[in-house]
Design a protein around this motif. Structure first.
Motif, PDB file in Angstrom:
ATOM      1  N   VAL A 191     -64.291 -75.724 -57.696  1.00 18.86           N
ATOM      2  CA  VAL A 191     -65.520 -75.652 -56.914  1.00 18.86           C
ATOM      3  C   VAL A 191     -65.625 -74.310 -56.197  1.00 18.86           C
ATOM      4  CG1 VAL A 191     -66.732 -76.592 -54.908  1.00 18.86           C
ATOM      5  CG2 VAL A 191     -65.796 -78.130 -56.633  1.00 18.86           C
ATOM      6  N   SER A 192     -64.533 -73.843 -55.629  1.00 14.88           N
ATOM      7  CA  SER A 192     -64.580 -72.579 -54.888  1.00 14.88           C
ATOM      8  C   SER A 192     -64.891 -71.414 -55.824  1.00 14.88           C
ATOM      9  CB  SER A 192     -63.257 -72.332 -54.152  1.00 14.88           C
ATOM     10  OG  SER A 192     -62.165 -72.225 -55.053  1.00 14.88           O
ATOM     11  N   ARG A 193     -64.351 -71.425 -57.042  1.00 12.14           N
ATOM     12  CA  ARG A 193     -64.652 -70.339 -57.991  1.00 12.14           C
ATOM     13  C   ARG A 193     -66.119 -70.398 -58.407  1.00 12.14           C
ATOM     14  NH1 ARG A 193     -62.657 -66.416 -61.197  1.00 12.14           N
ATOM     15  NH2 ARG A 193     -60.560 -66.584 -60.359  1.00 12.14           N
ATOM     16  N   LYS A 194     -66.654 -71.594 -58.635  1.00  8.74           N
ATOM     17  CA  LYS A 194     -68.066 -71.709 -59.001  1.00  8.74           C
ATOM     18  C   LYS A 194     -68.962 -71.243 -57.857  1.00  8.74           C
ATOM     19  CE  LYS A 194     -67.642 -75.325 -62.512  1.00  8.74           C
ATOM     20  NZ  LYS A 194     -67.946 -76.713 -62.884  1.00  8.74           N
ATOM     21  N   LEU A 195     -68.617 -71.599 -56.639  1.00  5.08           N
ATOM     22  CA  LEU A 195     -69.395 -71.160 -55.485  1.00  5.08           C
ATOM     23  C   LEU A 195     -69.350 -69.643 -55.342  1.00  5.08           C
ATOM     24  CD1 LEU A 195     -68.392 -73.935 -52.937  1.00  5.08           C
ATOM     25  CD2 LEU A 195     -70.697 -73.525 -53.826  1.00  5.08           C
ATOM     26  N   ALA A 196     -68.178 -69.056 -55.586  1.00  6.66           N
ATOM     27  CA  ALA A 196     -68.063 -67.597 -55.529  1.00  6.66           C
ATOM     28  C   ALA A 196     -68.976 -66.955 -56.567  1.00  6.66           C
ATOM     29  CB  ALA A 196     -66.617 -67.177 -55.760  1.00  6.66           C
ATOM     30  N   GLY A 197     -69.039 -67.557 -57.767  1.00  9.96           N
ATOM     31  CA  GLY A 197     -69.920 -67.045 -58.811  1.00  9.96           C
ATOM     32  C   GLY A 197     -71.387 -67.191 -58.468  1.00  9.96           C
ATOM     33  N   LEU A 198     -71.724 -68.159 -57.626  1.00 13.48           N
ATOM     34  CA  LEU A 198     -73.106 -68.363 -57.198  1.00 13.48           C
ATOM     35  C   LEU A 198     -73.470 -67.517 -55.984  1.00 13.48           C
ATOM     36  CD1 LEU A 198     -73.259 -72.265 -57.549  1.00 13.48           C
ATOM     37  CD2 LEU A 198     -74.439 -70.593 -58.990  1.00 13.48           C
ATOM     38  N   LEU A 242     -69.639 -79.996 -55.879  1.00 13.78           N
ATOM     39  CA  LEU A 242     -70.347 -78.727 -55.860  1.00 13.78           C
ATOM     40  C   LEU A 242     -71.765 -78.918 -55.356  1.00 13.78           C
ATOM     41  CD1 LEU A 242     -70.256 -75.714 -56.578  1.00 13.78           C
ATOM     42  CD2 LEU A 242     -71.002 -76.313 -58.871  1.00 13.78           C
ATOM     43  N   ALA A 243     -72.424 -79.987 -55.788  1.00 15.85           N
ATOM     44  CA  ALA A 243     -73.780 -80.264 -55.336  1.00 15.85           C
ATOM     45  C   ALA A 243     -73.812 -80.477 -53.829  1.00 15.85           C
ATOM     46  CB  ALA A 243     -74.330 -81.488 -56.059  1.00 15.85           C
ATOM     47  N   GLN A 244     -72.805 -81.172 -53.337  1.00 16.29           N
ATOM     48  CA  GLN A 244     -72.725 -81.412 -51.893  1.00 16.29           C
ATOM     49  C   GLN A 244     -72.525 -80.109 -51.148  1.00 16.29           C
ATOM     50  OE1 GLN A 244     -69.400 -83.738 -50.637  1.00 16.29           O
ATOM     51  NE2 GLN A 244     -70.264 -84.199 -48.644  1.00 16.29           N
ATOM     52  N   ALA A 245     -71.688 -79.223 -51.701  1.00 17.43           N
ATOM     53  CA  ALA A 245     -71.399 -77.955 -51.041  1.00 17.43           C
ATOM     54  C   ALA A 245     -72.621 -77.058 -51.000  1.00 17.43           C
ATOM     55  CB  ALA A 245     -70.258 -77.236 -51.768  1.00 17.43           C
ATOM     56  N   CYS A 246     -73.462 -77.121 -52.044  1.00 17.17           N
ATOM     57  CA  CYS A 246     -74.631 -76.246 -52.138  1.00 17.17           C
ATOM     58  C   CYS A 246     -75.842 -76.810 -51.412  1.00 17.17           C
ATOM     59  CB  CYS A 246     -74.989 -76.005 -53.610  1.00 17.17           C
ATOM     60  SG  CYS A 246     -73.747 -75.053 -54.500  1.00 17.17           S
ATOM     61  N   ALA A 247     -75.819 -78.102 -51.099  1.00 22.27           N
ATOM     62  CA  ALA A 247     -76.998 -78.745 -50.526  1.00 22.27           C
ATOM     63  C   ALA A 247     -77.199 -78.331 -49.076  1.00 22.27           C
ATOM     64  CB  ALA A 247     -76.852 -80.267 -50.606  1.00 22.27           C
ATOM     65  N   THR A 248     -78.465 -78.370 -48.622  1.00 24.22           N
ATOM     66  CA  THR A 248     -78.748 -78.152 -47.215  1.00 24.22           C
ATOM     67  C   THR A 248     -78.395 -79.404 -46.444  1.00 24.22           C
ATOM     68  OG1 THR A 248     -81.001 -78.908 -47.573  1.00 24.22           O
ATOM     69  CG2 THR A 248     -80.609 -76.526 -47.700  1.00 24.22           C
ATOM     70  N   THR A 249     -78.227 -79.264 -45.132  1.00 27.12           N
ATOM     71  CA  THR A 249     -77.858 -80.412 -44.304  1.00 27.12           C
ATOM     72  C   THR A 249     -79.006 -81.400 -44.253  1.00 27.12           C
ATOM     73  OG1 THR A 249     -76.491 -78.983 -42.983  1.00 27.12           O
ATOM     74  CG2 THR A 249     -77.072 -81.114 -42.022  1.00 27.12           C
ATOM     75  N   ASP A 269     -69.146 -67.906 -48.216  1.00 29.44           N
ATOM     76  CA  ASP A 269     -68.599 -68.653 -47.076  1.00 29.44           C
ATOM     77  C   ASP A 269     -68.073 -70.017 -47.506  1.00 29.44           C
ATOM     78  OD1 ASP A 269     -69.213 -66.552 -45.427  1.00 29.44           O
ATOM     79  OD2 ASP A 269     -71.084 -67.426 -44.669  1.00 29.44           O
ATOM     80  N   LYS A 270     -68.851 -70.719 -48.325  1.00 29.99           N
ATOM     81  CA  LYS A 270     -68.410 -72.034 -48.781  1.00 29.99           C
ATOM     82  C   LYS A 270     -67.244 -71.917 -49.759  1.00 29.99           C
ATOM     83  CE  LYS A 270     -72.795 -74.394 -47.984  1.00 29.99           C
ATOM     84  NZ  LYS A 270     -73.974 -75.064 -48.555  1.00 29.99           N
ATOM     85  N   ALA A 271     -67.291 -70.885 -50.581  1.00 31.57           N
ATOM     86  CA  ALA A 271     -66.170 -70.660 -51.498  1.00 31.57           C
ATOM     87  C   ALA A 271     -64.892 -70.406 -50.716  1.00 31.57           C
ATOM     88  CB  ALA A 271     -66.464 -69.473 -52.418  1.00 31.57           C
ATOM     89  N   LEU A 272     -64.991 -69.612 -49.667  1.00 29.09           N
ATOM     90  CA  LEU A 272     -63.829 -69.320 -48.826  1.00 29.09           C
ATOM     91  C   LEU A 272     -63.288 -70.592 -48.183  1.00 29.09           C
ATOM     92  CD1 LEU A 272     -61.958 -67.265 -47.431  1.00 29.09           C
ATOM     93  CD2 LEU A 272     -63.713 -67.019 -45.661  1.00 29.09           C
ATOM     94  N   LEU A 292     -59.510 -66.279 -53.709  1.00 25.89           N
ATOM     95  CA  LEU A 292     -59.574 -65.422 -52.512  1.00 25.89           C
ATOM     96  C   LEU A 292     -59.587 -63.951 -52.914  1.00 25.89           C
ATOM     97  CD1 LEU A 292     -57.130 -67.340 -50.135  1.00 25.89           C
ATOM     98  CD2 LEU A 292     -59.628 -67.299 -50.040  1.00 25.89           C
ATOM     99  N   GLY A 293     -58.860 -63.611 -53.972  1.00 25.36           N
ATOM    100  CA  GLY A 293     -58.900 -62.244 -54.486  1.00 25.36           C
ATOM    101  C   GLY A 293     -60.288 -61.875 -54.977  1.00 25.36           C
ATOM    102  N   LEU A 294     -60.936 -62.802 -55.681  1.00 28.64           N
ATOM    103  CA  LEU A 294     -62.288 -62.569 -56.165  1.00 28.64           C
ATOM    104  C   LEU A 294     -63.253 -62.350 -54.999  1.00 28.64           C
ATOM    105  CD1 LEU A 294     -64.500 -62.534 -58.334  1.00 28.64           C
ATOM    106  CD2 LEU A 294     -64.518 -65.035 -58.243  1.00 28.64           C
ATOM    107  N   LEU A 295     -63.127 -63.158 -53.959  1.00 33.67           N
ATOM    108  CA  LEU A 295     -63.998 -63.018 -52.789  1.00 33.67           C
ATOM    109  C   LEU A 295     -63.779 -61.670 -52.104  1.00 33.67           C
ATOM    110  CD1 LEU A 295     -63.674 -66.638 -51.366  1.00 33.67           C
ATOM    111  CD2 LEU A 295     -65.689 -65.635 -52.466  1.00 33.67           C
ATOM    112  N   ALA A 296     -62.524 -61.228 -52.037  1.00 27.54           N
ATOM    113  CA  ALA A 296     -62.239 -59.912 -51.449  1.00 27.54           C
ATOM    114  C   ALA A 296     -62.854 -58.808 -52.309  1.00 27.54           C
ATOM    115  CB  ALA A 296     -60.729 -59.716 -51.320  1.00 27.54           C
TER     116      ALA A 296
END
Length: 267
Positions: free
Chosen positions: A58-65, A22-29, A69-72, A92-96
């Motif tokens: 991880v995708s559900r946590k990203l969606a909550g944050l 999750l930290a990697q997904a949220c971090a800037t490049t 795009d990263k959650a998807l 995916l339902g949550l993102l929709a």
């Protein structure tokens, strides 16, 4: 994700893997590290990627944050890894739903449920969409489908009871609230909601009994002003109404004004 971390062999728990992922997904490049001298080549085992469960978490946590795009990305990877499991379809339902694509969200949540998703989120979220859409029969059917699997899920039963109140099915809602209070007699939310349901049904004595259970004699006032007013409006005795306001209403200008008004009615 198994194997050495920066060259130091470690055995990581699933939660640590998810946290790092999750930290990697949220971090800037970040810029790539400078090249290092390579050791003599040796046969290495290909690193194992994240598991289906880790991708879904991880995708559900990203969606909550709010990182849709990263959650998807990770939810889609999970569906490709194992399309026969329901967890990723639920994300995916949550993102929709977050994009207000309610029809798309319903279809994705239904798919997650049909695939045997054993988590409450798709049921609760799908039922909420039905409530918003005023498709109350489908909402109740969705709540009941989960409760048939997990009858002791008190939060889901609470949501169903609230839905019944919204629909005007007060007696049915009261039965559900009574079951909740019986299971968890010290839960103030359940006691308060049961009191409100009794109030809607015109049963003032029963309503006040629940509010007294929430706030025993001598405890600090805790009822919202709007609820206090709703109770007072059903009282015909100004003296009794004043006692109720002084005991239950949270201090503030609104309470002071109501107390002053009720005192004038006793003169």
């Amino acid at each position: 994700m198994d194997g050495p971390l920066y060259g130091v062999p470690m055995k990581k728990s699933a939660s640590l893997i998810v946290a790092l992922f999750l930290a990697q997904a949220c971090a800037t490049t970040a810029p790539a590290p400078a090249p290092q001298a390579e050791a003599a080549p040796t046969a290495k085992k290909a690193p194992k990627g994240p598991s289906y469960a880790q991708l879904v978490e991880v995708s559900r946590k990203l969606a909550g944050l709010g990182k849709a795009d990263k959650a998807l990305k990770y939810a889609t990877e999970a569906t490709e890894l194992d399309p026969a499991q329901g967890g990723a379809w639920a994300v995916l339902g949550l993102l929709a739903a977050q994009k207000m694509d309610l029809d798309g969200a319903k279809a994705l949540y239904q798919k997650a449920i049909e695939l045997g998703c054993d988590e409450p989120e798709p049921y609760a979220e799908l039922a909420s969409i039905y409530d918003i859409s005023k498709d109350y029969a489908q909402a109740i059917a969705t709540y009941q489908a989960w409760l048939a699997k997990k009858p002791n899920d008190h939060e889901m039963r609470h949501q169903m009871a609230l839905s019944l109140l919204i629909q005007g099915k007060t007696a049915d809602g009261i039965r559900e609230f009574e079951a909740l209070v019986k299971a968890l007699p010290g839960n103030k939310t359940f006691l308060m909601d049961l009191g409100y349901a009794h109030l809607r049904q015109g049963k003032l004595v029963k309503a006040i009994a629940q509010f007294e259970a929430v706030q025993p004699e001598g405890a600090a006032p805790s009822l919202d002003y709007e609820l206090v007013v709703a109770v007072v409006q059903k009282m015909s005795d100004p003296k009794r109404a004043l006692a109720f306001v002084e005991r239950f209403a949270v201090a503030g200008p609104a309470k002071d004004k109501l107390v002053a008004h009720l005192k004038t009615l006793q003169k």
